[in-house]
Design a protein around this motif. Structure first.
Motif, PDB file in Angstrom:
ATOM      1  N   GLU A  35      39.955  42.733  33.503  1.00 14.35           N
ATOM      2  CA  GLU A  35      39.548  43.654  34.556  1.00 14.35           C
ATOM      3  C   GLU A  35      38.218  43.235  35.170  1.00 14.35           C
ATOM      4  O   GLU A  35      38.047  43.293  36.392  1.00 14.35           O
ATOM      5  CB  GLU A  35      39.462  45.092  34.013  1.00 14.35           C
ATOM      6  N   LEU A  36      37.249  42.822  34.328  1.00 13.89           N
ATOM      7  CA  LEU A  36      35.969  42.351  34.872  1.00 13.89           C
ATOM      8  C   LEU A  36      36.168  41.126  35.750  1.00 13.89           C
ATOM      9  O   LEU A  36      35.576  41.009  36.827  1.00 13.89           O
ATOM     10  CB  LEU A  36      35.003  42.019  33.727  1.00 13.89           C
ATOM     11  N   TYR A  37      37.011  40.201  35.298  1.00 11.87           N
ATOM     12  CA  TYR A  37      37.274  38.989  36.080  1.00 11.87           C
ATOM     13  C   TYR A  37      37.922  39.326  37.415  1.00 11.87           C
ATOM     14  O   TYR A  37      37.511  38.837  38.463  1.00 11.87           O
ATOM     15  CB  TYR A  37      38.174  38.052  35.272  1.00 11.87           C
ATOM     16  N   LEU A  38      38.928  40.158  37.384  1.00 13.62           N
ATOM     17  CA  LEU A  38      39.617  40.526  38.623  1.00 13.62           C
ATOM     18  C   LEU A  38      38.697  41.295  39.566  1.00 13.62           C
ATOM     19  O   LEU A  38      38.739  41.099  40.785  1.00 13.62           O
ATOM     20  CB  LEU A  38      40.873  41.348  38.312  1.00 13.62           C
ATOM     21  N   LYS A  39      37.853  42.161  38.994  1.00 12.34           N
ATOM     22  CA  LYS A  39      36.919  42.922  39.826  1.00 12.34           C
ATOM     23  C   LYS A  39      35.933  41.988  40.528  1.00 12.34           C
ATOM     24  O   LYS A  39      35.699  42.099  41.738  1.00 12.34           O
ATOM     25  CB  LYS A  39      36.159  43.934  38.960  1.00 12.34           C
ATOM     26  N   GLU A  40      35.381  41.018  39.776  1.00 15.88           N
ATOM     27  CA  GLU A  40      34.444  40.063  40.378  1.00 15.88           C
ATOM     28  C   GLU A  40      35.146  39.162  41.389  1.00 15.88           C
ATOM     29  O   GLU A  40      34.583  38.822  42.421  1.00 15.88           O
ATOM     30  CB  GLU A  40      33.782  39.207  39.288  1.00 15.88           C
ATOM     31  N   LEU A  41      36.363  38.790  41.078  1.00 13.54           N
ATOM     32  CA  LEU A  41      37.114  37.929  41.987  1.00 13.54           C
ATOM     33  C   LEU A  41      37.410  38.633  43.311  1.00 13.54           C
ATOM     34  O   LEU A  41      37.289  38.041  44.383  1.00 13.54           O
ATOM     35  CB  LEU A  41      38.417  37.500  41.314  1.00 13.54           C
ATOM     36  N   LYS A  42      37.768  39.907  43.235  1.00 16.10           N
ATOM     37  CA  LYS A  42      38.068  40.672  44.445  1.00 16.10           C
ATOM     38  C   LYS A  42      36.819  40.980  45.251  1.00 16.10           C
ATOM     39  O   LYS A  42      36.863  41.039  46.480  1.00 16.10           O
ATOM     40  CB  LYS A  42      38.778  41.976  44.090  1.00 16.10           C
ATOM     41  N   TYR A  44      34.162  39.057  45.495  1.00 17.08           N
ATOM     42  CA  TYR A  44      33.485  37.859  45.989  1.00 17.08           C
ATOM     43  C   TYR A  44      33.761  37.665  47.469  1.00 17.08           C
ATOM     44  O   TYR A  44      34.903  37.696  47.916  1.00 17.08           O
ATOM     45  CB  TYR A  44      33.950  36.623  45.214  1.00 17.08           C
ATOM     46  N   LYS A  45      32.710  37.448  48.200  1.00 12.67           N
ATOM     47  CA  LYS A  45      32.833  37.146  49.626  1.00 12.67           C
ATOM     48  C   LYS A  45      32.017  35.880  49.879  1.00 12.67           C
ATOM     49  O   LYS A  45      30.826  35.837  49.612  1.00 12.67           O
ATOM     50  CB  LYS A  45      32.292  38.289  50.463  1.00 12.67           C
ATOM     51  N   PRO A  46      32.659  34.828  50.367  1.00 12.92           N
ATOM     52  CA  PRO A  46      31.915  33.585  50.606  1.00 12.92           C
ATOM     53  C   PRO A  46      30.870  33.795  51.693  1.00 12.92           C
ATOM     54  O   PRO A  46      31.050  34.635  52.588  1.00 12.92           O
ATOM     55  CB  PRO A  46      32.996  32.591  51.050  1.00 12.92           C
ATOM     56  N   PRO A  47      29.775  33.063  51.635  1.00 15.04           N
ATOM     57  CA  PRO A  47      28.754  33.219  52.668  1.00 15.04           C
ATOM     58  C   PRO A  47      29.318  32.791  54.026  1.00 15.04           C
ATOM     59  O   PRO A  47      30.073  31.826  54.114  1.00 15.04           O
ATOM     60  CB  PRO A  47      27.630  32.293  52.217  1.00 15.04           C
TER      61      PRO A  47
END
Length: 125
Positions: A35-42, A44-47
């Motif tokens: 869940e932590l991985y998926l939350k961080e992955l979702k 993430y917004k590239p600069p």
């Protein structure tokens, strides 16, 4: 009888707590990391990249100039006859200049070197 019921209830409670602890702890750990991985992955917004990031790095393409077709001489027959009549010239370095120190070179000098007697080594006393 009440002691038998208490022992039975405590055994059932222990068995339930053991089975729940093992099954839920492994699943909970896996789910927590996932869940932590998926939350961080979702999240993430590239600069954002600027629109003119290529300026100064990429050059503008320019077509090379078109080649000019060769032009034929107007009087081709006279130029061909002049070429046929001309004497062929040899290269300027066809016969190399002999240096004064080296002497003659070539096969004759090599054969003369081979036929020459080698000087005998003097015996030291």
């Amino acid at each position: 009888m009440s002691s038998a019921i208490l022992r039975q209830a405590s055994a059932v409670a222990r068995a339930a707590s053991r089975s729940c602890a093992f099954s839920t702890s492994a699943v909970a750990r896996k789910d927590l990391v996932q869940e932590l991985y998926l939350k961080e992955l979702k999240s993430y917004k590239p600069p954002p990249q600027p629109q003119d990031a290529h300026v100064g790095v990429v050059k503008n393409f320019q077509h090379p100039p078109a080649p000019q077709p060769p032009t034929l001489p107007t009087d081709l027959a006279s130029e061909l006859s002049a070429y046929d009549a001309a004497e062929p010239t040899l290269a300027a370095s066809a016969k190399p200049a002999e240096s004064e120190e080296s002497g003659p070179t070539g096969a004759e000098s090599f054969l003369a070197f081979l036929e020459a007697d080698e000087p005998k080594a003097e015996a030291h006393h």
